[in-house]
Design a protein around this motif. Sequence first.
Motif, PDB file in Angstrom:
ATOM      1  N   GLU A 134     -46.654 -16.512   2.144  1.00  0.00           N
ATOM      2  CA  GLU A 134     -47.890 -17.239   1.864  1.00  0.00           C
ATOM      3  C   GLU A 134     -48.503 -16.823   0.537  1.00  0.00           C
ATOM      4  O   GLU A 134     -49.251 -17.587  -0.073  1.00  0.00           O
ATOM      5  CB  GLU A 134     -48.898 -17.058   3.012  1.00  0.00           C
ATOM      6  N   ASN A 135     -48.168 -15.617   0.049  1.00  0.00           N
ATOM      7  CA  ASN A 135     -48.767 -15.124  -1.199  1.00  0.00           C
ATOM      8  C   ASN A 135     -47.758 -14.916  -2.312  1.00  0.00           C
ATOM      9  O   ASN A 135     -48.113 -14.995  -3.486  1.00  0.00           O
ATOM     10  CB  ASN A 135     -49.472 -13.776  -0.963  1.00  0.00           C
ATOM     11  N   ILE A 136     -46.521 -14.589  -1.949  1.00  0.00           N
ATOM     12  CA  ILE A 136     -45.542 -14.185  -2.958  1.00  0.00           C
ATOM     13  C   ILE A 136     -44.244 -14.946  -2.708  1.00  0.00           C
ATOM     14  O   ILE A 136     -43.333 -14.459  -2.030  1.00  0.00           O
ATOM     15  CB  ILE A 136     -45.310 -12.660  -2.915  1.00  0.00           C
ATOM     16  N   PRO A 164     -44.208 -11.619   2.591  1.00  0.00           N
ATOM     17  CA  PRO A 164     -45.449 -12.416   2.575  1.00  0.00           C
ATOM     18  C   PRO A 164     -45.293 -13.730   1.799  1.00  0.00           C
ATOM     19  O   PRO A 164     -45.810 -13.890   0.689  1.00  0.00           O
ATOM     20  CB  PRO A 164     -46.467 -11.475   1.925  1.00  0.00           C
ATOM     21  N   GLY A 216     -43.985 -21.204  -0.976  1.00  0.00           N
ATOM     22  CA  GLY A 216     -45.097 -20.970  -0.076  1.00  0.00           C
ATOM     23  C   GLY A 216     -44.702 -20.875   1.386  1.00  0.00           C
ATOM     24  O   GLY A 216     -43.515 -20.770   1.725  1.00  0.00           O
ATOM     25  N   ARG A 254     -46.241  -5.003   4.417  1.00  0.00           N
ATOM     26  CA  ARG A 254     -45.721  -5.952   5.413  1.00  0.00           C
ATOM     27  C   ARG A 254     -44.404  -5.450   5.995  1.00  0.00           C
ATOM     28  O   ARG A 254     -44.164  -5.559   7.197  1.00  0.00           O
ATOM     29  CB  ARG A 254     -45.520  -7.327   4.775  1.00  0.00           C
ATOM     30  N   LYS A 297     -49.494  -5.292  -8.551  1.00  0.00           N
ATOM     31  CA  LYS A 297     -50.395  -5.708  -7.477  1.00  0.00           C
ATOM     32  C   LYS A 297     -49.604  -6.115  -6.225  1.00  0.00           C
ATOM     33  O   LYS A 297     -50.011  -5.803  -5.109  1.00  0.00           O
ATOM     34  CB  LYS A 297     -51.242  -6.885  -7.965  1.00  0.00           C
ATOM     35  N   ASP A 298     -48.472  -6.791  -6.400  1.00  0.00           N
ATOM     36  CA  ASP A 298     -47.750  -7.385  -5.266  1.00  0.00           C
ATOM     37  C   ASP A 298     -46.882  -6.411  -4.476  1.00  0.00           C
ATOM     38  O   ASP A 298     -46.767  -6.544  -3.247  1.00  0.00           O
ATOM     39  CB  ASP A 298     -46.876  -8.547  -5.736  1.00  0.00           C
ATOM     40  N   GLU A 334     -48.399  -4.788  -1.324  1.00  0.00           N
ATOM     41  CA  GLU A 334     -48.536  -5.749  -0.223  1.00  0.00           C
ATOM     42  C   GLU A 334     -47.187  -6.013   0.443  1.00  0.00           C
ATOM     43  O   GLU A 334     -47.082  -6.049   1.672  1.00  0.00           O
ATOM     44  CB  GLU A 334     -49.123  -7.072  -0.730  1.00  0.00           C
TER      45      GLU A 334
END
Length: 171
Positions: free
Chosen positions: A60-62, A58, A66, A161, A153-154, A157
């Motif tokens: 876009e988030n991590i 991901p 970016g 994915r 948290k990451d 996610e």
Amino acid sequence: MERPVELVAMENLFSHAAGSDVPEPVDNLDPVICTAVVPGPVARAFMGFTDHTHLWWPMENISVYGPGSYVEFEENLILETADDGRGATWGTIDEWQPPLSFHASWYPGSTAIWSTELRVAFRGVEDGTEVRVVHDGWEGAEDPAGTRAAWEKDWPEVLDRYVRFMGGASD
């Protein structure tokens, strides 16, 4: 007897070390452990994680740069390359045992000086392959508690994915 001037100066030079600016020791920061099951054999799961990271991570988030950047395992490094060519090292692989596991010093967005420890292991289970991420070594991070909280948290996610990329059902 008077103390030599040099000794007094040295005591003053290091007197800040005894003050309240000394960071608290990092205790009781448990590893972040996340597991997921993906369909297919262990070798396929390992390859999906390490050879095709750029297709599912991901960004876009991590990531450091970016969306539009690219992450890959190359030799003993995990690298991110921005679309404008800038690069960042996320980790240094110090143990590589395909298709069963790898271990890396992990420092995306930082430097090796502030690294944590990442182990990803793959094992066959009835429904495919279990992937187990163990992220530890928080004492190596510049902000141990903050770094641990962010990855706690990451990682779910990230694994979600990966599971979807591998054809599994996401949570």
